[in-house]
Design an enzyme around this catalytic site. Structure first.
Site, PDB file in Angstrom:
ATOM      1  N   CYS A 157       0.862  -1.180   0.000  1.00  0.00           N
ATOM      2  CA  CYS A 157       0.000   0.000   0.000  1.00  0.00           C
ATOM      3  C   CYS A 157       0.898   1.230   0.000  1.00  0.00           C
ATOM      4  O   CYS A 157       2.001   1.185  -0.542  1.00  0.00           O
ATOM      5  CB  CYS A 157      -0.955  -0.025   1.197  1.00  0.00           C
ATOM      6  SG  CYS A 157      -0.127  -0.132   2.787  1.00  0.00           S
TER       7      CYS A 157
ATOM      8  N   HIS B 220      25.606  14.106  -9.721  1.00  0.00           N
ATOM      9  CA  HIS B 220      24.656  14.087 -10.839  1.00  0.00           C
ATOM     10  C   HIS B 220      25.352  14.687 -12.056  1.00  0.00           C
ATOM     11  O   HIS B 220      25.468  15.900 -12.200  1.00  0.00           O
ATOM     12  CB  HIS B 220      23.394  14.884 -10.492  1.00  0.00           C
ATOM     13  CG  HIS B 220      22.246  14.640 -11.423  1.00  0.00           C
ATOM     14  ND1 HIS B 220      22.210  15.126 -12.710  1.00  0.00           N
ATOM     15  CD2 HIS B 220      21.100  13.935 -11.255  1.00  0.00           C
ATOM     16  CE1 HIS B 220      21.075  14.763 -13.287  1.00  0.00           C
ATOM     17  NE2 HIS B 220      20.393  14.033 -12.424  1.00  0.00           N
TER      18      HIS B 220
END
Length: 613
Positions: free
Chosen positions: A26, A535
């Site tokens: 969930c 990055h």
């Protein structure tokens, strides 16, 4: 620990892949059904890094992970070699009560639908904002398209429930969906226009609109699973491909229309009428009961059993249950914020701040319940008091909800009337914050974190750690990186580098905790616990790995100076992308400060950041 490693350890601690009967997830937890729960090492799981807590409820072994549970779930499915469309025959001898089975069935049906329901609900909230500001014409085609995007999943909910419920019970999911589709087929729905009872083989057919309904399909698919199993058993294998689904559709669609549908609608209406009656007797009492019980349903993991009741009310005047539960949700956020304001331990402040943001922005409060409130038990009565006060106010204002959303500040426009709803949940938040700040969370725990000193101790000197440059090039202030995600500092403090050589090396001794499949981004953790993201370039994920060559993999130990990735600067620029490389300390909040060096030319191994602990 990366998601892959966490998944391996979770599978091991639940008894191995052979002990897993089925798995769904969930918003925050992995919901295992185990063949033998005695094989699971619950205590070890609860103490494992990356696991918030473990709950055994509703016949499920629930491992609470947090907001990133979909990524962990995907890795567990791979590690344990679990198919998303099959459930193996259970060998469990454990007796599970009828109520637990029902809750397990309902939660297992709705868990896969949460992203679609929540996403559609957010669009509905966005439309409410646009309409309120008169930025969109409700009679125009643009509104119609967006309204279809938000309402489609709810209108055709019987089909989706048919699919997921069949998956949960190990039946053919597409036949399950076809049963739901039969109840929405135009020739069937056209019978409603007659306004009178129709017949099927001389049997009275009680007509109702099945769009957005849930209970009829939950009952129908439970019977369908038994029917399909029996038909397969008696049907020759050469005929089963078409004969089994034909018989099932031939029986289940009429049977649902004749029996299961009307029965389920009456039961659903009866529950809603009961809530409405209680509200008419005392709205305050209604709010107190629902808001007071809700957090304990969440703790037990059976709160999804309430969702079908709420959804059934959307098309019948709106739901009053979920708005009341929102008061409990905001009370939990307020309690966590109170701990944040009062705490002196930086790790606890970081935990509570992250938990508060998870609740306020996403409506997910399991990190608050398990990570804060269940840890400091003094907070439980504060949570209940704040929740029932807010719940009573929301119930008194008769706030209603017409679409499924998580309880966050972003979904406030979905509640009607929004102003009265806001008053109720904000009071719950403030009461939780103020009471926690005044009373405190738990003296024993506070002393463990901040032990009293009986003799004067000289102040400790700040511990500093230097982060070396992973790339040779020109050092830039992070604010000059042309990407607001990085330049705003939202990802953490750091610097930018304009590379002159296409090679990234390890900035310290540590471990590779994450490397993207496209090799354009690498996450590392030092042996001292500093987490750094490198990055390479901006938007370079769209290159899909072209111009990048990785020399390491997830989980690999590295020494400072080891080559991580090589990249073609010219090729990246020719493709139209910038090679500006942010280097970010992603767990900045764990430290007193992260100081960047002044802009200059740097070579690999030269210090560019200083982390102060």
């Amino acid at each position: 620990m990366d998601n892959r490693e966490l998944a391996k350890k979770i599978v091991e601690k639940v008894g191995g892949e052979e002990n897993i009967n089925s798995l769904v997830h969930c918003a925050t937890r992995l919901r295992f059904k185990l063949d033998d729960r005695s094989k699971a090492k619950k205590d070890e799981l609860q103490n494992m890094e990356g696991v918030i807590t473990v709950v055994e409820s509703g016949g499920q072994f629930q491992v609470v992970i947090g907001n990133h549970v979909p990524k962990v779930y995907a890795e567990v499915m791979k590690v344990a070699k679990i198919s998303g469309e099959t459930i193996k025959e259970s060998t469990s001898t454990e007796k599970v009560g009828a109520v637990s089975k029902v809750f397990e069935y309902i939660s297992g049906t709705f868990s896969p639908l949460i992203p679609a329901l929540a996403g559609a609900g957010m669009i509905k909230a966005l439309l409410a904002i646009l309409t309120l500001l008169h930025w969109i014409d409700v009679d125009g085609s643009t509104y119609a398209v967006l309204n279809a995007a938000s309402g489609g999943v709810f209108f055709f909910l019987p089909i989706f429930v048919g699919i997921t419920a069949a998956l949960k019970l190990g039946a053919n999911p597409y036949v399950g969906g076809a049963i739901g589709a039969g109840l929405l087929e135009p020739s069937f729905t056209a019978l409603l226009e007659h306004g009178a009872r129709s017949e099927f083989l001389n049997l009275p057919l009680i007509l109702t609109n099945y769009s957005s309904t849930v209970f009829p399909m939950l009952i129908a698919i439970a019977i369908f699973a038994l029917l399909e199993k029996w038909v397969k058993k008696i049907t020759p294998s050469v005929l089963t491909l078409f004969f089994t689904p034909m018989v099932c559709l031939l029986v289940m669609v009429p049977l649902t229309a004749l029996v299961f549908g009307p029965f389920a609608v009456y039961v659903s209406d009866g529950i809603m009428n009961g809530v409405s009656y209680l509200s008419s007797v005392s709205a305050i009492l209604t709010g107190v009961i629902i808001a007071g019980v809700w957090p304990f349903l969440v703790i037990l993991g059976v709160h999804w059993g309430v969702v079908p009741i709420a959804i059934s009310a959307f098309a019948k005047g709106g739901d009053v249950i979920l708005p009341i539960t929102a008061a409990s949700t905001f009370a939990q956020m307020g309690v966590a914020f109170g701990v944040f304001l009062r705490a002196r331990d930086k790790k606890l402040k970081s935990l509570t701040l992250g938990a508060v943001l998870s609740g306020v922005l996403a409506g997910v409060t399991e990190p608050i319940i398990y990570g804060v409130i269940m840890r400091y038990r003094r907070l439980i009565p504060i949570m209940v008091i704040a929740g029932v006060i807010g719940g009573a106010i929301v119930a008194t204002f008769d706030v209603r909800l017409f679409t499924f959303v998580f309880n966050s500040i972003l979904t406030i426009p979905a509640y009607q009337p929004p102003v009265k709803y806001t008053i109720g949940v904000m009071i719950a938040f403030l009461v939780g914050t103020i009471l926690t700040f005044i009373i405190g969370y738990e003296k024993k725990k506070e002393e463990e974190i901040e032990p009293e000193q009986t003799t004067p101790v000289p102040p400790a000197r700040d511990k500093k750690m230097a982060i070396a440059s992973p790339i040779e090039g020109t050092l830039l202030p992070l604010a000059d990186v042309p990407d607001p995600v990085f330049s705003s500092g939202a990802m953490g403090k750091g610097v930018g580098i304009e590379p002159t050589i296409g090679r990234a090396v390890a900035p310290f001794d540590g471990t590779v905790t994450m490397i993207f499949p496209t090799s354009h981004a690498i996450g590392l953790t030092s042996n001292d616990g500093v987490e750094v993201l490198i990055h390479i370039g901006l938007d370079t994920v769209q290159l899909e790995g072209k111009h990048f060559t990785a020399h390491v993999e997830n989980g690999q130990a590295v020494n400072q100076g080891d080559i991580l990735v090589e990249f073609d600067i010219a090729g990246i620029k020719e493709a139209g992308y910038k090679v500006t490389t942010p280097v970010i300390v992603t767990n900045t909040t764990n430290y007193l400060d992260v100081i960047a060096d002044e802009p200059k030319e740097v070579v690999s191994g030269q210090s560019i950041l200083t982390v102060i602990n």
